[in-house]
Design an enzyme around this catalytic site. Structure first.
Site, PDB file in Angstrom:
ATOM      1  N   ASP A  86       0.827  -1.199   0.000  1.00 23.39           N
ATOM      2  CA  ASP A  86       0.000   0.000   0.000  1.00 23.39           C
ATOM      3  C   ASP A  86       0.867   1.257   0.000  1.00 23.39           C
ATOM      4  OD1 ASP A  86      -2.664   0.952  -0.111  1.00 23.39           O
ATOM      5  OD2 ASP A  86      -2.573   1.542   1.990  1.00 23.39           O
ATOM      6  N   CYS A  95     -10.651   3.544  -5.072  1.00 14.81           N
ATOM      7  CA  CYS A  95      -9.703   3.587  -3.961  1.00 14.81           C
ATOM      8  C   CYS A  95     -10.273   4.416  -2.823  1.00 14.81           C
ATOM      9  CB  CYS A  95      -8.374   4.161  -4.435  1.00 14.81           C
ATOM     10  SG  CYS A  95      -7.109   4.222  -3.148  1.00 14.81           S
ATOM     11  N   TYR A 122     -12.524   2.077   0.298  1.00 14.83           N
ATOM     12  CA  TYR A 122     -11.858   2.168   1.603  1.00 14.83           C
ATOM     13  C   TYR A 122     -12.767   2.819   2.637  1.00 14.83           C
ATOM     14  CZ  TYR A 122      -7.192   0.371   0.726  1.00 14.83           C
ATOM     15  OH  TYR A 122      -6.126  -0.460   0.490  1.00 14.83           O
ATOM     16  N   TYR A 162      -9.457   4.771   8.149  1.00 16.43           N
ATOM     17  CA  TYR A 162     -10.366   4.831   7.001  1.00 16.43           C
ATOM     18  C   TYR A 162     -11.839   4.864   7.400  1.00 16.43           C
ATOM     19  CZ  TYR A 162      -6.128   4.013   4.399  1.00 16.43           C
ATOM     20  OH  TYR A 162      -4.855   4.140   3.886  1.00 16.43           O
ATOM     21  N   GLU A 221      -9.047  -3.492  -6.574  1.00 17.12           N
ATOM     22  CA  GLU A 221      -9.063  -3.316  -5.117  1.00 17.12           C
ATOM     23  C   GLU A 221      -9.253  -4.672  -4.426  1.00 17.12           C
ATOM     24  OE1 GLU A 221      -8.501  -0.777  -3.100  1.00 17.12           O
ATOM     25  OE2 GLU A 221      -8.103   0.627  -4.732  1.00 17.12           O
TER      26      GLU A 221
END
Length: 221
Positions: free
Chosen positions: A44, A132, A136, A160, A200
């Site tokens: 990441d 993204c 998340y 997140y 993802e």
């Protein structure tokens, strides 16, 4: 049904797969192997370096001043996440990011995003980067009330699942309604959005399996 609703509805099979994946469920019940989480954090961190470049392209190609400023701000925010969340983990684990290689999925995903960023207009870049943000936030919000018995996993979830992160994501999602595009461009946007969403899922799955290339990418001499 607005564009936001149509785009989100188009990936519900992917969302279900993510929600049920043992990487995600393992964050909450603590069953995720720490080795997989460490692998994920490294990947990441590498991903965010490339993602920041795509956000810069979105800023350059933006259709108005608000979009230009906000996407530039998001580049800085991604750096803060990298320095705050990722770097603290990497220091704790004694990992030198410069010595790490991108996983196959990470390289494919970021190559796709960079290609869109370089060659496509703003609406298509927006659609490619939104998963993204959006996924998340969705995962973070769904897990934050459940927490985790593992400190590292709790920190990730709280990052997140927090209101500050959601604020930026909501703004980005709202841009879907602000771009004026023809049918062909919207179809391309939907394609980018769905492909990025699948990446993802693959990103977490790859981290869970700690997937590597069969041979080192960097030359050993």
């Amino acid at each position: 049904m607005g564009r936001q609703e149509r785009f989100w509805a188009s990936i519900q099979d992917v969302i279900q797969g993510i929600e049920q994946h043992p990487f995600i469920t393992g964050l909450v019940d603590g069953s995720l192997p720490m080795e997989s989480f460490q692998f994920y954090i490294v990947q990441d961190a590498l991903y965010l370096k490339e993602f920041g470049k795509v956000l810069l392209m979105a800023s350059v190609k933006a259709e108005n001043e608000e979009q230009r400023v906000n996407f530039l701000t998001h580049v800085l925010d991604s750096i803060k996440v990298e320095e705050g969340l990722h770097s603290s983990f990497l220091r704790k684990w004694g990992v030198d990011l410069e010595m790490q290689e991108m996983s196959p999925v990470n390289r494919a995903y970021t190559s796709f995003l960079l290609s869109v960023g370089y060659s496509s207009p703003f609406p298509e870049i927006l659609a490619a980067v939104l998963p993204c943000y959006w996924i998340y936030m969705h995962v973070g919000k769904s897990l934050v009330k459940r927490g985790s018995p593992v400190e590292e996993y709790r920190r990730w979830i709280n990052t997140y699942g927090g209101e500050e992160y959601e604020k930026g994501v909501r703004w980005a999602i709202n841009q879907l309604e602000r771009v004026s595009v023809d049918e062909i461009t919207e179809r391309k946007m939907m394609e980018n959005f769905r492909l990025a969403s699948i990446y993802e899922f693959m990103f977490w799955d790859s981290a869970y399996r700690r997937e590597h290339f069969p041979f080192p990418v960097k030359s050993r001499g």
